[in-house]
Design a protein around this motif. Structure first.
Motif, short mmCIF file in Angstrom:
data_model
loop_
_atom_site.label_atom_id
_atom_site.label_comp_id
_atom_site.label_asym_id
_atom_site.label_seq_id
_atom_site.Cartn_x
_atom_site.Cartn_y
_atom_site.Cartn_z
N SER A 113 -17.28 -24.68 52.91
CA SER A 113 -17.96 -23.42 52.62
C SER A 113 -17.13 -22.63 51.61
O SER A 113 -15.97 -22.95 51.34
N ASN A 114 -17.74 -21.62 51.02
CA ASN A 114 -17.06 -20.75 50.07
C ASN A 114 -16.43 -19.59 50.83
O ASN A 114 -17.14 -18.79 51.43
N PRO A 115 -15.08 -19.49 50.79
CA PRO A 115 -14.42 -18.41 51.55
C PRO A 115 -14.49 -17.07 50.84
O PRO A 115 -13.92 -16.10 51.32
N GLY A 116 -15.15 -17.03 49.67
CA GLY A 116 -15.28 -15.76 48.96
C GLY A 116 -14.59 -15.74 47.61
O GLY A 116 -14.15 -14.68 47.16
N ASP A 117 -14.52 -16.91 46.95
CA ASP A 117 -13.86 -16.99 45.64
C ASP A 117 -12.49 -16.31 45.67
O ASP A 117 -12.15 -15.45 44.86
N LEU A 118 -11.67 -16.75 46.63
CA LEU A 118 -10.35 -16.13 46.81
C LEU A 118 -9.39 -16.57 45.72
O LEU A 118 -9.31 -17.75 45.36
N THR A 119 -8.64 -15.61 45.18
CA THR A 119 -7.64 -15.92 44.15
C THR A 119 -6.43 -16.60 44.81
O THR A 119 -5.95 -16.18 45.86
N TYR A 120 -5.99 -17.68 44.18
CA TYR A 120 -4.87 -18.48 44.69
C TYR A 120 -3.72 -18.41 43.68
O TYR A 120 -3.89 -18.69 42.49
N TYR A 121 -2.54 -17.98 44.17
CA TYR A 121 -1.33 -17.99 43.34
C TYR A 121 -0.24 -18.72 44.12
O TYR A 121 -0.18 -18.64 45.36
N ALA A 122 0.64 -19.42 43.40
CA ALA A 122 1.76 -20.11 44.06
C ALA A 122 2.98 -20.11 43.13
O ALA A 122 2.85 -20.28 41.91
N ALA A 123 4.13 -19.92 43.72
CA ALA A 123 5.41 -20.05 43.01
C ALA A 123 6.29 -20.98 43.84
O ALA A 123 6.53 -20.73 45.02
N ASP A 124 6.72 -22.09 43.25
CA ASP A 124 7.40 -23.13 44.00
C ASP A 124 8.66 -23.60 43.28
O ASP A 124 8.69 -23.70 42.04
N ALA A 125 9.70 -23.88 44.06
CA ALA A 125 10.92 -24.52 43.54
C ALA A 125 10.82 -26.01 43.84
O ALA A 125 10.41 -26.42 44.93
#
Length: 472
Positions: A113-125
């Protein structure tokens, strides 16, 4: 997003200008491209084997935005390891909320399902290990990586522990296509979008550019592979010069300005004794290799030019002369703690402390008088202490224990303390008169070790004593 694309375009231009060196010298790398998030299907699976059963079903589960959506900057740190950081952005419009029963197929299907076009950001080492050297391949580079980071999903955020595999196909020495999948384990308790960040997979596909090589001396060989990176040299000598033209590059030529032979690292051997002149302490006289090319007439291992007794054998430590033994006790003066008095080897050349000497010391100890209930000496005791000091000085290599004892008058604790203080007072007196403190120790036994009855005045007087023990 428009500004983000401009940033990536600038990185591409910079990498393009800086990619002129060999891969082994380019420690920096920039990667950018698209990323996809699997919609947390991996954490919706009830069994481990189901987590990766529909790994490539991108159309159904993957969230992708039509733009450059990740960038990675990394640096090689050695032994096939590199360390980098990755920033990525995405939008979640596919989320696996659970599994439902499908009557037509009689199976449990994942519910997307569509959770609401949620913005996804990630910062990873990222810590990556490359297997390219093991494969000995110039174009194929498989890798494994681990790391950790932080992910923001709508109003939710969480730290993740990451691990995965990657593959880079190198089109040239500096440009390659990178593919990578990362398992990102979240420690949130639930999988509710916008509230928690679920465990998920993130995939990356993009270009990688290596750069950072340097050629300091401008001889066409990069510093990492240049044996002489600050001196222009020849390709056949890995960038090093050969000033004397003897076929040995200067960096390996011990005599770079004088032609020589390879067996002598480019140096001559004038006296022909098999030792290059630069290492020969006697370059004009043939000698022994063990003595740096100098002769040794008496055969004592000391070159004649350094031997104070060239006709008589002696140890090197004494300039080639025999060691002296002034007192003739068989212990060389250098090892003799008492070089002017005969002693024994077992006692480092000093005389042994006999039972008679110990008896005399203890006879003196019994006559030491202290002020009542104190550790200070009575005046008549000082000659006794001086006599004991003289004996201690006769045996400078022996150690002694000074032991204090009391009678039974008074409390046990007070007697113990008094005995310790009196033994310490004797030790302090001896140290003040020149006896090395490291040779002496002191302790007290209070009233615990009487040598006579404490019921009589005479017995008590005997129990108030100082004893001396030889420390072996």
């Amino acid at each position: 997003m428009k500004n983000l694309n401009k940033l990536f375009a600038a990185i591409v231009m910079f990498a393009g200008l800086a990619t002129q060196a060999q891969d082994s010298n380019n420690k920096w790398a920039v990667s950018f491209g698209a990323n996809a998030v699997d919609g947390a299907r991996v954490s919706a699976a009830s069994k481990f084997e189901d987590q990766f059963s529909q790994y490539f079903d991108a159309k159904k589960y993957w969230n992708i935005i039509p733009s450059v959506s990740y960038v990675n900057v990394s640096r090689y740190v050695g032994d096939n390891f590199s360390f980098g950081v990755t920033g990525s952005v995405n939008k979640m419009n596919k989320f696996v909320s659970g599994r439902i029963y499908d009557a037509t197929t009689n199976t449990n299907e994942y519910q997307v399902s569509n959770p609401g076009d949620l913005t996804y950001y990630a910062a990873d080492a990222v810590i990556k290990y490359s297997f390219q050297d093991l494969l000995k391949s110039k174009w194929l580079e498989p890798s494994a990586h681990i790391g950790g980071g932080y992910t923001w999903l709508g109003d939710a955020s969480a730290g993740t522990l990451n691990g995965g595999l990657g593959l880079t196909l190198w089109f040239s020495k500096n440009v390659g296509l990178s593919l990578q999948s990362t398992y990102k384990h979240s420690f949130d308790d639930t999988r509710t979008p916008n509230v928690d960040v679920a465990t998920h997979l993130q995939h990356f596909a993009g270009l990688t550019f290596k750069f950072g090589a340097k050629d300091t001396d401008g001889d066409g060989i990069y510093d990492k592979d240049d044996a002489c990176p600050t001196e222009a040299g020849l390709v056949e000598f890995q960038g090093c010069p050969d000033s004397d033209k003897d076929g040995i590059q200067d960096s390996k030529d011990s005599c770079p300005d004088v032609p020589g032979l390879a067996e002598f690292n480019g140096c001559p051997d004038t006296d022909g004794d098999g030792i290059a002149d630069k290492d020969d302490a006697c370059p004009d006289v043939a000698g022994l290799k063990s003595l740096g090319g100098c002769p040794d007439k008496d055969g004592d291992g000391v070159a004649d030019k350094n031997d104070k007794c060239p006709e008589v054998k002696g140890p090197k430590e004494n300039g080639g002369c025999p060691w002296p033994d002034r007192d003739g006790d068989g212990v060389y003066d250098k090892d003799d703690k008492c070089p002017d008095v005969k002693g024994t080897a077992a006692n480092q050349g000093c005389p042994e402390v006999t039972d008679e000497v110990m008896k005399k010391l203890n006879d003196y100890g019994k006559t030491i008088l202290f002020d009542t209930a104190k550790s200070t000496f009575q005046k008549q005791t000082y000659p006794v202490l001086e006599a004991m000091t003289a004996i201690f000085k006769e045996y400078p290599n022996s150690s002694f224990s000074i032991e204090g004892h009391t009678d039974s008058d008074g409390k046990d604790a007070a007697n113990q303390k008094l005995s310790e203080e009196r033994a310490a007072a004797v030790k302090a007196y001896l140290v003040e008169r020149g006896i090395d403190a490291s040779r002496l120790s002191s302790k007290g036994f209070g009233e615990t070790m009487p040598v006579a009855t404490n019921k009589t005045k005479a017995g008590k007087a005997q129990n108030r004593r100082v004893e001396v023990k030889l420390v072996r």
